[in-house]
Design a protein around this motif. Sequence first.
Motif, PDB file in Angstrom:
ATOM      1  N   GLY A   1       0.561  -1.300  -0.059  1.00  0.00           N
ATOM      2  CA  GLY A   1       0.053  -0.066   0.135  1.00  0.00           C
ATOM      3  C   GLY A   1       0.881   1.209  -0.057  1.00  0.00           C
ATOM      4  N   TYR A   2       2.124   1.052   0.205  1.00  0.00           N
ATOM      5  CA  TYR A   2       2.894   2.357   0.144  1.00  0.00           C
ATOM      6  C   TYR A   2       3.859   2.132  -1.178  1.00  0.00           C
ATOM      7  CZ  TYR A   2       2.151   2.124   5.388  1.00  0.00           C
ATOM      8  OH  TYR A   2       1.505   2.215   6.612  1.00  0.00           O
ATOM      9  N   SER A   3       4.458   3.441  -1.300  1.00  0.00           N
ATOM     10  CA  SER A   3       5.447   3.626  -2.409  1.00  0.00           C
ATOM     11  C   SER A   3       6.840   3.128  -2.062  1.00  0.00           C
ATOM     12  CB  SER A   3       5.572   5.033  -2.849  1.00  0.00           C
ATOM     13  OG  SER A   3       4.439   5.772  -3.181  1.00  0.00           O
ATOM     14  N   ASN A   4       7.450   2.495  -3.145  1.00  0.00           N
ATOM     15  CA  ASN A   4       8.885   2.141  -2.836  1.00  0.00           C
ATOM     16  C   ASN A   4       9.625   3.409  -3.041  1.00  0.00           C
ATOM     17  OD1 ASN A   4      10.788   0.138  -2.358  1.00  0.00           O
ATOM     18  ND2 ASN A   4      11.394   0.411  -4.293  1.00  0.00           N
ATOM     19  N   LYS A   5      10.482   4.120  -1.724  1.00  0.00           N
ATOM     20  CA  LYS A   5      11.102   5.239  -1.872  1.00  0.00           C
ATOM     21  C   LYS A   5      12.220   4.981  -0.883  1.00  0.00           C
ATOM     22  CE  LYS A   5       7.849   7.243   1.142  1.00  0.00           C
ATOM     23  NZ  LYS A   5       7.010   8.410   1.147  1.00  0.00           N
ATOM     24  N   PRO A   6      13.240   5.734  -1.074  1.00  0.00           N
ATOM     25  CA  PRO A   6      14.489   5.606  -0.185  1.00  0.00           C
ATOM     26  C   PRO A   6      14.153   5.513   1.305  1.00  0.00           C
ATOM     27  CG  PRO A   6      15.093   7.204  -1.971  1.00  0.00           C
ATOM     28  CD  PRO A   6      13.534   6.871  -1.973  1.00  0.00           C
ATOM     29  N   GLY A   7      14.556   4.437   1.840  1.00  0.00           N
ATOM     30  CA  GLY A   7      14.335   4.386   3.299  1.00  0.00           C
ATOM     31  C   GLY A   7      13.162   3.555   3.438  1.00  0.00           C
ATOM     32  N   TYR A   8      12.151   3.443   2.642  1.00  0.00           N
ATOM     33  CA  TYR A   8      11.107   2.544   2.790  1.00  0.00           C
ATOM     34  C   TYR A   8      10.900   1.532   1.796  1.00  0.00           C
ATOM     35  CZ  TYR A   8      10.615   6.334   6.112  1.00  0.00           C
ATOM     36  OH  TYR A   8      10.929   7.275   6.945  1.00  0.00           O
ATOM     37  N   LEU A   9      11.345  -0.012   1.917  1.00  0.00           N
ATOM     38  CA  LEU A   9      11.271  -0.842   0.902  1.00  0.00           C
ATOM     39  C   LEU A   9      10.113  -1.501   0.775  1.00  0.00           C
ATOM     40  CD1 LEU A   9      13.587  -1.958  -0.863  1.00  0.00           C
ATOM     41  CD2 LEU A   9      13.976  -3.732   0.900  1.00  0.00           C
ATOM     42  N   ALA A  10       9.245  -1.590  -0.189  1.00  0.00           N
ATOM     43  CA  ALA A  10       8.051  -2.083  -0.496  1.00  0.00           C
ATOM     44  C   ALA A  10       8.248  -3.141  -1.473  1.00  0.00           C
ATOM     45  CB  ALA A  10       7.120  -1.237  -1.367  1.00  0.00           C
ATOM     46  N   PRO A  11       7.087  -4.327  -1.286  1.00  0.00           N
ATOM     47  CA  PRO A  11       7.421  -5.264  -2.217  1.00  0.00           C
ATOM     48  C   PRO A  11       6.848  -5.134  -3.652  1.00  0.00           C
ATOM     49  CG  PRO A  11       5.603  -5.515  -0.906  1.00  0.00           C
ATOM     50  CD  PRO A  11       6.059  -4.267  -0.476  1.00  0.00           C
ATOM     51  N   PHE A  12       7.265  -5.834  -4.577  1.00  0.00           N
ATOM     52  CA  PHE A  12       6.852  -5.927  -5.862  1.00  0.00           C
ATOM     53  C   PHE A  12       5.309  -5.981  -5.949  1.00  0.00           C
ATOM     54  CE2 PHE A  12      11.234  -6.981  -6.482  1.00  0.00           C
ATOM     55  CZ  PHE A  12      11.862  -6.204  -7.430  1.00  0.00           C
ATOM     56  N   ARG A  13       4.640  -5.158  -6.704  1.00  0.00           N
ATOM     57  CA  ARG A  13       3.319  -5.151  -6.891  1.00  0.00           C
ATOM     58  C   ARG A  13       2.839  -6.357  -8.067  1.00  0.00           C
ATOM     59  NH1 ARG A  13       1.484   1.096  -6.151  1.00  0.00           N
ATOM     60  NH2 ARG A  13       2.073   0.966  -3.984  1.00  0.00           N
ATOM     61  N   ASN A  14       1.702  -6.959  -7.999  1.00  0.00           N
ATOM     62  CA  ASN A  14       1.146  -7.611  -8.950  1.00  0.00           C
ATOM     63  C   ASN A  14       2.137  -9.169  -8.788  1.00  0.00           C
ATOM     64  OD1 ASN A  14      -0.744  -5.904  -9.762  1.00  0.00           O
ATOM     65  ND2 ASN A  14       0.544  -5.026 -10.843  1.00  0.00           N
ATOM     66  N   VAL A  15       3.043  -9.258  -7.695  1.00  0.00           N
ATOM     67  CA  VAL A  15       3.526 -10.779  -7.643  1.00  0.00           C
ATOM     68  C   VAL A  15       3.271 -11.197  -6.270  1.00  0.00           C
ATOM     69  CG1 VAL A  15       6.042 -11.260  -7.316  1.00  0.00           C
ATOM     70  CG2 VAL A  15       5.589  -9.645  -8.998  1.00  0.00           C
ATOM     71  N   PRO A  16       3.012 -12.633  -6.333  1.00  0.00           N
ATOM     72  CA  PRO A  16       2.541 -13.206  -4.879  1.00  0.00           C
ATOM     73  C   PRO A  16       3.368 -12.662  -3.721  1.00  0.00           C
ATOM     74  CG  PRO A  16       2.570 -14.766  -6.687  1.00  0.00           C
ATOM     75  CD  PRO A  16       2.956 -13.476  -7.291  1.00  0.00           C
ATOM     76  N   TYR A  17       2.836 -12.382  -2.448  1.00  0.00           N
ATOM     77  CA  TYR A  17       3.510 -11.871  -1.704  1.00  0.00           C
ATOM     78  C   TYR A  17       3.184 -12.444  -0.105  1.00  0.00           C
ATOM     79  CZ  TYR A  17       4.512  -8.460   2.041  1.00  0.00           C
ATOM     80  OH  TYR A  17       5.306  -7.897   3.243  1.00  0.00           O
TER      81      TYR A  17
END
Length: 198
Positions: free
Chosen positions: A45-61
């Motif tokens: 639900g968050y953006s991937n940005k420096p300091g905040y590592l998000a998972p890949f979207r549309n890939v099983p999580y």
Amino acid sequence: MLFTYIVTGWEGAVHDSRVLTTQLKDPNSGFPHPPPGKYYLVDSGYSNKPGYLAPFRNVPYHLRDARRRGGRINGPTELFNYRHASLRNCIERCFGVLKARFPILRFMTNFSLVRQREIAMCCCVLHNFIKLHNRDDPLFHRFGVDGVMPPPDSDDEDNTASSSGTAANPHGYGGNDENFANSMRDHIMIHMYLHYNM
């Protein structure tokens, strides 16, 4: 399984990313930004940005997705997401302990908003106190085992950057931060996958 920063007072309908963005933009919030080269794990639900590592979207999580397939990982993005979920699982277990210990958190609509904020803050402080001072607490043991998730009704499912950041931009990044963060995530994913296949 401790809370390091607590914000109360937002309505439940407000998305978590809005709460985080507001705290990040407020230089007086006291939010503990990750140091350069380090990351907080955030959900999709968050953006991937420096300091905040998000998972890949549309890939099983979710961990249960990989377990359903007998633990088979299909490619580097799935491996990254699986390991991301494994680490984030600690956050979910922390909320599981909090909600199991303090059922009042589920039924606070009878209280004023001010009182709800105070109750939530007190519950988090007590949670941390118990964790720090009672190593034999049965709830922490129950939720501390790898793979133990919160109750089903829970709604939570090598960096070369400059270290000359400010309170509003602790990583010192400029330009297109999302592209930089995506490149870093790709680098981590490839490195992870190369070691996975060794």
